[in-house]
Write a protein that holds these residues in place. Structure first.
Motif, PDB file in Angstrom:
ATOM      1  N   MET A   4       0.846  -1.186   0.000  1.00 44.47           N
ATOM      2  CA  MET A   4       0.000   0.000   0.000  1.00 44.47           C
ATOM      3  C   MET A   4       0.884   1.240   0.000  1.00 44.47           C
ATOM      4  O   MET A   4       1.703   1.424   0.887  1.00 44.47           O
ATOM      5  CB  MET A   4      -0.904  -0.015   1.227  1.00 44.47           C
ATOM      6  N   TRP A  27     -10.375  -1.697   4.100  1.00 42.67           N
ATOM      7  CA  TRP A  27      -8.991  -1.979   4.445  1.00 42.67           C
ATOM      8  C   TRP A  27      -8.991  -2.905   5.651  1.00 42.67           C
ATOM      9  O   TRP A  27      -9.472  -2.550   6.717  1.00 42.67           O
ATOM     10  CB  TRP A  27      -8.261  -0.679   4.733  1.00 42.67           C
ATOM     11  N   HIS A  28      -8.473  -4.093   5.465  1.00 41.80           N
ATOM     12  CA  HIS A  28      -8.393  -5.080   6.538  1.00 41.80           C
ATOM     13  C   HIS A  28      -6.963  -5.055   7.062  1.00 41.80           C
ATOM     14  O   HIS A  28      -6.116  -5.792   6.595  1.00 41.80           O
ATOM     15  CB  HIS A  28      -8.785  -6.469   6.036  1.00 41.80           C
ATOM     16  N   GLY A  29      -6.728  -4.201   8.043  1.00 46.12           N
ATOM     17  CA  GLY A  29      -5.383  -4.000   8.562  1.00 46.12           C
ATOM     18  C   GLY A  29      -4.890  -5.136   9.433  1.00 46.12           C
ATOM     19  O   GLY A  29      -3.725  -5.191   9.786  1.00 46.12           O
ATOM     20  N   ARG A 108      -6.916   4.957   5.163  1.00 45.96           N
ATOM     21  CA  ARG A 108      -5.635   5.177   4.479  1.00 45.96           C
ATOM     22  C   ARG A 108      -5.913   5.501   3.027  1.00 45.96           C
ATOM     23  O   ARG A 108      -6.961   5.159   2.495  1.00 45.96           O
ATOM     24  CB  ARG A 108      -4.755   3.931   4.551  1.00 45.96           C
ATOM     25  N   TRP A 111      -3.347   2.360  -3.076  1.00 41.29           N
ATOM     26  CA  TRP A 111      -3.906   1.644  -4.218  1.00 41.29           C
ATOM     27  C   TRP A 111      -4.843   2.548  -5.013  1.00 41.29           C
ATOM     28  O   TRP A 111      -5.830   2.115  -5.598  1.00 41.29           O
ATOM     29  CB  TRP A 111      -4.659   0.373  -3.801  1.00 41.29           C
ATOM     30  N   ALA A 115      -9.115   3.929   1.559  1.00 42.20           N
ATOM     31  CA  ALA A 115      -9.333   2.638   2.211  1.00 42.20           C
ATOM     32  C   ALA A 115      -9.819   2.858   3.634  1.00 42.20           C
ATOM     33  O   ALA A 115      -9.077   3.375   4.473  1.00 42.20           O
ATOM     34  CB  ALA A 115      -8.041   1.830   2.196  1.00 42.20           C
ATOM     35  N   CYS A 117     -10.849   1.645   7.280  1.00 43.48           N
ATOM     36  CA  CYS A 117     -10.483   0.567   8.191  1.00 43.48           C
ATOM     37  C   CYS A 117     -11.728  -0.254   8.531  1.00 43.48           C
ATOM     38  O   CYS A 117     -12.741   0.288   8.972  1.00 43.48           O
ATOM     39  CB  CYS A 117      -9.875   1.166   9.451  1.00 43.48           C
TER      40      CYS A 117
END
Length: 184
Positions: A4, A27-29, A108, A111, A115, A117
């Motif tokens: 990213m 966004w899968h952190g 965030r 890409w 994104a 969270c």
């Protein structure tokens, strides 16, 4: 593995304003956390990032649930639905709201998309901060029926005016202004 590319925080607002319609993805952190629609987020994160940011995150999370691969959001439409006007310039309320989410790590930019969270992390520290004043349960109050009338030794909290005392009327002296007020 995808990497990213996160942009510098000073550019968040400009990037968001320049990308209208805004591409939004989940966004899968990784790690444990709370759903953005949870009461934990409302109680502890709302005073930090602000109500418009939490409502925006919830609105986007709801829409991402229906479209897990991502979506495109018109900033004017999002701003209007949040009650933030219709402006979408760099310093408009909707851009500042989305920028706050990114500044605090709840979103965030990478890409070439915004994104959001998927799970909000717990606040750092050994335990959550104490409840903010508005989130505490109200103090217990006795109902009016449970209150006892003043006893025979009860003294007035306010002095009687000189004119009332000079009248000598026992009925006038016994009436307390505090008892007449509503809520007492």
């Amino acid at each position: 593995m995808w990497e990213m590319s996160v942009i510098d925080s000073v550019d968040y607002g400009r990037w968001i304003a320049d990308h209208n319609p805004l591409p939004v993805i989940a966004w899968h952190g990784g790690g444990d956390g709370f759903d953005v629609r949870s009461s934990y987020v409302e109680t502890y994160w709302l005073p930090i990032v602000g109500p418009s940011a939490i409502v925006a995150a919830r609105r986007l999370a709801d829409r991402l649930e229906d479209r897990p691969s991502g979506m495109v959001v018109e900033l004017e439409e999002l701003a209007g639905s949040l009650g933030l006007g219709r402006g979408v310039a760099r310093h408009s309320p909707v851009v500042r709201t989305l920028e706050r989410l990114a500044m605090f790590g709840l979103a965030r930019i990478g890409w070439d998309a915004y994104a959001l969270c998927a799970t909000v992390p717990p606040l750092p520290g050994p335990s959550p901060p104490p409840l903010v004043r508005h989130a505490r349960p109200p103090p217990r109050r006795r109902s009016c029926a449970a209150r006892r009338p003043p006893g025979p030794g009860h003294r007035r909290r306010r002095p009687v005016s000189a004119r009332t005392a000079a009248s000598g009327s026992p009925e006038v002296v016994q009436v307390s202004t505090a008892a007449v007020r509503l809520g007492r």
